[in-house]
Each structure stands twice: as structure tokens, then as C-alpha cells.
Design an enzyme around this catalytic site. Sequence first.
Site, PDB file in Angstrom:
ATOM      1  N   ASP A  12      18.900  -4.035  29.518  1.00 39.25           N
ATOM      2  CA  ASP A  12      19.903  -3.445  30.406  1.00 39.25           C
ATOM      3  C   ASP A  12      20.722  -2.362  29.713  1.00 39.25           C
ATOM      4  OD1 ASP A  12      20.778  -5.663  28.883  1.00 39.25           O
ATOM      5  OD2 ASP A  12      22.562  -5.904  30.094  1.00 39.25           O
TER       6      ASP A  12
ATOM      7  N   GLY B 172      24.284  -7.001  27.766  1.00 42.65           N
ATOM      8  CA  GLY B 172      24.815  -6.223  26.646  1.00 42.65           C
ATOM      9  C   GLY B 172      23.737  -5.784  25.685  1.00 42.65           C
TER      10      GLY B 172
ATOM     11  N   GLU C 212      21.976  -5.475  18.939  1.00 41.33           N
ATOM     12  CA  GLU C 212      23.160  -5.225  18.122  1.00 41.33           C
ATOM     13  C   GLU C 212      23.911  -6.533  17.841  1.00 41.33           C
ATOM     14  OE1 GLU C 212      23.134  -2.374  17.054  1.00 41.33           O
ATOM     15  OE2 GLU C 212      22.276  -1.038  18.565  1.00 41.33           O
TER      16      GLU C 212
ATOM     17  N   GLY D 295      13.953   5.161  17.193  1.00 37.45           N
ATOM     18  CA  GLY D 295      14.664   4.050  17.808  1.00 37.45           C
ATOM     19  C   GLY D 295      15.848   4.452  18.660  1.00 37.45           C
TER      20      GLY D 295
ATOM     21  N   ASN E 171      20.368  -8.804  29.657  1.00 42.19           N
ATOM     22  CA  ASN E 171      20.994  -9.679  28.667  1.00 42.19           C
ATOM     23  C   ASN E 171      22.516  -9.602  28.678  1.00 42.19           C
ATOM     24  OD1 ASN E 171      18.459 -10.469  27.463  1.00 42.19           O
ATOM     25  ND2 ASN E 171      18.363  -8.427  26.570  1.00 42.19           N
TER      26      ASN E 171
ATOM     27  N   GLU F  40      18.256  16.929  30.970  1.00 41.69           N
ATOM     28  CA  GLU F  40      17.393  17.502  29.936  1.00 41.69           C
ATOM     29  C   GLU F  40      16.932  16.470  28.919  1.00 41.69           C
ATOM     30  OE1 GLU F  40      20.078  20.711  31.600  1.00 41.69           O
ATOM     31  OE2 GLU F  40      20.386  18.684  30.778  1.00 41.69           O
TER      32      GLU F  40
ATOM     33  N   ASP G  77      20.769  28.517  35.060  1.00 45.75           N
ATOM     34  CA  ASP G  77      20.736  29.947  35.391  1.00 45.75           C
ATOM     35  C   ASP G  77      19.985  30.789  34.371  1.00 45.75           C
ATOM     36  OD1 ASP G  77      22.686  29.502  33.517  1.00 45.75           O
ATOM     37  OD2 ASP G  77      24.294  30.562  34.572  1.00 45.75           O
TER      38      ASP G  77
ATOM     39  N   HIS H 206      28.551  32.456  28.710  1.00 39.21           N
ATOM     40  CA  HIS H 206      28.803  31.087  29.150  1.00 39.21           C
ATOM     41  C   HIS H 206      27.696  30.178  28.598  1.00 39.21           C
ATOM     42  CE1 HIS H 206      25.861  32.496  32.070  1.00 39.21           C
ATOM     43  NE2 HIS H 206      25.639  31.239  32.445  1.00 39.21           N
ATOM     44  N   HIS H 207      27.885  28.885  28.665  1.00 34.25           N
ATOM     45  CA  HIS H 207      26.976  27.896  28.071  1.00 34.25           C
ATOM     46  C   HIS H 207      26.928  28.005  26.543  1.00 34.25           C
ATOM     47  CE1 HIS H 207      25.941  26.588  31.944  1.00 34.25           C
ATOM     48  NE2 HIS H 207      24.779  27.165  32.119  1.00 34.25           N
TER      49      HIS H 207
END
Length: 544
Positions: free
Chosen positions: A471, A500, A504, A444, A498, A77, A51, A142-143
Site C-alpha cells: 500500500d 504502512g 521500513e 529500490g 499492511n 513524468e 508546452d 519559464h519552467h
Amino acid sequence: MDTTIGSVPAAADAAPPAPSASAPREATLGRHLARRLAEVGARDVFAVPGDFNLTLLDELEAESGATGVRLVGCCNELNAAYAADGYARARGGGVGACAVTFTVGGLSAINAVAGAFSENLPVVCIVGGPNSNDYGSNRILHHTIGLPDFTQELRCFQTVTCYQAVVNNLEDAHEQIDTAISTAIKESKPVYISISCNLPSIPHPTFSRHPVPFFLSPRLSNQMNLVAAVEAAAAFLNKAVKPVLVGGPKMRVSKACKAFVELADACCYPVAVMPSAKGLVPEHHSRFIGTYWGAVSTPFCAEIVESADAYLFAGPIFNDYSSVGYSLLLKKEKAIIVQPERVVIGHGPAFGCVLMKDFLHALATRLKKNTAAYENYCRIYVPPGEPHPSEPGEPLRVNILFKHIQAMLSSNSAIIAETGDSWFNCQKLKLPEGCGYEFQMQYGSIGWSVGATLGYSQAAKDKRVIACIGDGSFQVTAQEVSTMLRWGQNSIIFLINNGGYTIEVEIHDGPYNVIKNWNYTGLVEAFHNGEGKCYTAKVGNRML
């Protein structure tokens, strides 16, 4: 008692004055902004309506002809700002733009803007701001977080943009917009522009129908420092026995890629790139030896670089990623480090106010040809072998997948490599002449590649974008595939499932690295919904 708690444009305070001879209807703030963006090449603005920015979007849309911009509606966004990042990359570090709403939109986009800052990309983040009549009113809007303070969003953006403009009156709006866009170009960093929601459609004499084109004063090298730097570097390299050249990511922001190749042609040294500079140096060059990435370098590349008695790094970034945990076997006394405006030779001397492009161009005329390091490379080089063929029914291996991706590449292709194991696999691809390559090594942020693929494809209509995405990353920003379908893009996404967060797992394994498996082809088919062109397939093994 005033019960108003904040406002978007109301009829009374948003109605523009009648057009006059000095301020024609086209001379509005919003249309001026559109023309300026188009002038600097940001012909697509990635937008999410809210808005506080609806009137602004109306004005941008109204200037959608040959001199204006086109709105590309995004799902959120964050993805819109990622798309602006990809758009800027496709234009060789040109301007990308996104338009979002106040605070809830801006703070959603800020992660992507921070990534663009780290990668030296001039992204213009435009935010529809509070009504100009609300400033100083002590109203709660608002926001926001419920305080009568409209600066929270601005303060957040101050650390990830090089300029911030808050446009809440028409008198200096022209100056603020022009300063913001020109600063983004000069600094090659993102900027933030907040525009009060009741101002975009109001004509003003300063917004002439045909704005005076930008003229940005070029940066110049200090000639005395340039001559001294070239003399010192030439003496350093000409006495070396087996010197090498290594290109870094800051060559793009310095517009020095061509000068780097000219230097390589002149001196005949072997040429390597840091991983974050892949794609900035043509890999078909006769003395290109691959990616220098410490222990995970292209085979035989690290041996040549680390055994050299002199190396010139152009635009390097030595962070924990690019240095493989600061394990590079380099010695400072052997290095010439060329940054965008500074040259350092060994432990010293250092020369400031010397532009990289000028330095490399001048150095090319002073170096003697030296092929010793490249001859050493040729003696030890062994051509890469073909991966062992898969047996019928055997689960698909990564090396087989990337063998097929390699065969697809041409001068009309561009690779987008997502954060994670795609970094390492895509580094092994041999890029044909003209093939683009992008990844976000400094920041990254997983999920970046989906929005970046949208933006890159929108800017580079002559390229077929091939994105390699895991994924886990895809689940962060998957919905922007629907925008690709809406705009008829022909990108190819290889989703490497994979189960997952594989990267990591390699760092530190735990149950939190396992994610819910999706029906990814079914998801994309749902996005497709019979509108546009789409093909999906699941590949799990070699078919008979």
C-alpha cells in the site's frame, strides 16, 4: 527594451519552410526520431505533454503507422519513465522511450531514469527543450529556476545517462539523434535527448524518408585472453570436488542467459541465482536449486553454495541488499567472478576484454561432468509443505495469498514485484517455463512497479502481468492504473495492505511508517469511471 522572457514556438520562428524535392514533408526531425525509435523496437513512447514538447508530440503522432510509434499518455513524468523502464524489461533489455517537457518534466522523470541506469536498461528520455532562438539570448524561461541558464536539466542528467544530446540546430540533429540511440543500445544505459521546441516539424535533407538502418559494430572478445581465461577456469573447476554455478543480474545486459544454461547442461553442476537474477535462469531446469540470498535463501540452497569448494558467479552484483548486509559466507579464493567483459579467478589472475557470453560458451566445452554438489542437495532436500489451511473467518495470511498466486502462474504470466516485503514473498514463487519476473533490486525506488506494470504490459501483449504491490508503494504512483484502464490492459494487481511501510518497520520502526489508509478499490473504481473493463475486490479473510 526587450521584454521577452523566453518562448515556446511562435508562428514566425516555428513555421517550416516549404517542402522541396530534397526535403519532403515527412523528412522532419520529429518523424526521423519516430522512425529510429520504431526501428529499435520502441514502438510505444510514454509521454506527458507540456508546452515545450507539443510540436514534437505532433510529429511523433504523425508517424504512428506501421513504420512509426504510438504515444501512450501518462499521468505524470515519473510514471512515464517508469513505464519506459518496464517496456525495456519486457523486451529483454531492449529500448524503452519517454517524452516529457523541459526541466519540470525532465527533473520529474530523472528518478526513474536513474533506476534504469542502475538496472542497465536502455531508456531514451526525450525532452522538449528551449526554442533554438533563445540559446545565447540571456533570456529567462519559464519552467526553470529563474536563471538565464538552460543547462541545469542537462547537468542533472549527465550522471544518470551514458550520453546526452542537445539538439538546437538541424545541421547535426540527425547525427546527434542516431548517436544517442545507438549509444543507449551499445551501453545498455539510458540516454538524454533535448530537442528545441521549434525544430521537430521542420524538414531537412538529412532526414530521409527511409533512413539507413542502424549497423552497430559487435563487441568482440580478445581471443588470446578468452583462451587463457577458459583454460584457467577449466583447471580451477575441474579439480574441485563439489562446484556450483550462480547466475547474477548482469547476465541480461551481457545476453548470456542462454550460454549460462548451456554451461549448466554441460557440467551438471547445481544452478542457483542471486535474488536480482530471478527469472533469468529457467526454474524448471533439472538442477535448479533456488535463490542464493545468504540467510534468506531458498531452503537448502545456501548450504550447497556456501559449502562448495568452487563457485562460478556469472554477472553478480554484491551490494548490501543482495549480500544481506555483506553477510554472505563466501571466500574469494574459491570464486570465479564473470562480469560482462572481465573474468577474475580467485585472487587472480584476471582476464579483460573477454565477453561473458563467449566465455561461458567456450567453458562449456572444457568442463568435466560433476554431479557431487547436486547429489548432496538431493540428500538434504525436503519438499516444501503446504501452508496450514485457514479457518473460516480467519484473517488472510500472506502464505495463503501467495499459494493462490502460485497456482495462477503459467508460461503466459509475468510477475512484477514491488520494492519491500513483496521482494521476499515473490522470491518464493516457483516460475513456470516462460514466466517473466521483474523487480528493481539495485535502485529500490518505491512506486516503481505501477509504471513498470504499465510499460511491461504494453510491450508484452502475450503476457498477463501480475503485480504484487504494498500500500505504501502504491500510494506513490497509483494514478497510472487509470492509464492501464485507458489502454485496455488485463494486468492483475494484488495490493497488499499492511497499513504502512512494512519493510521500513522491519528496519527501524516509528510512527512515520504509518500511512493513511485509502479505499483502494473505491479509488480504482473512480479511475474506471464506467470506461473500459475493471474488477475490484477486498479480501480480508477466508470466506465460507
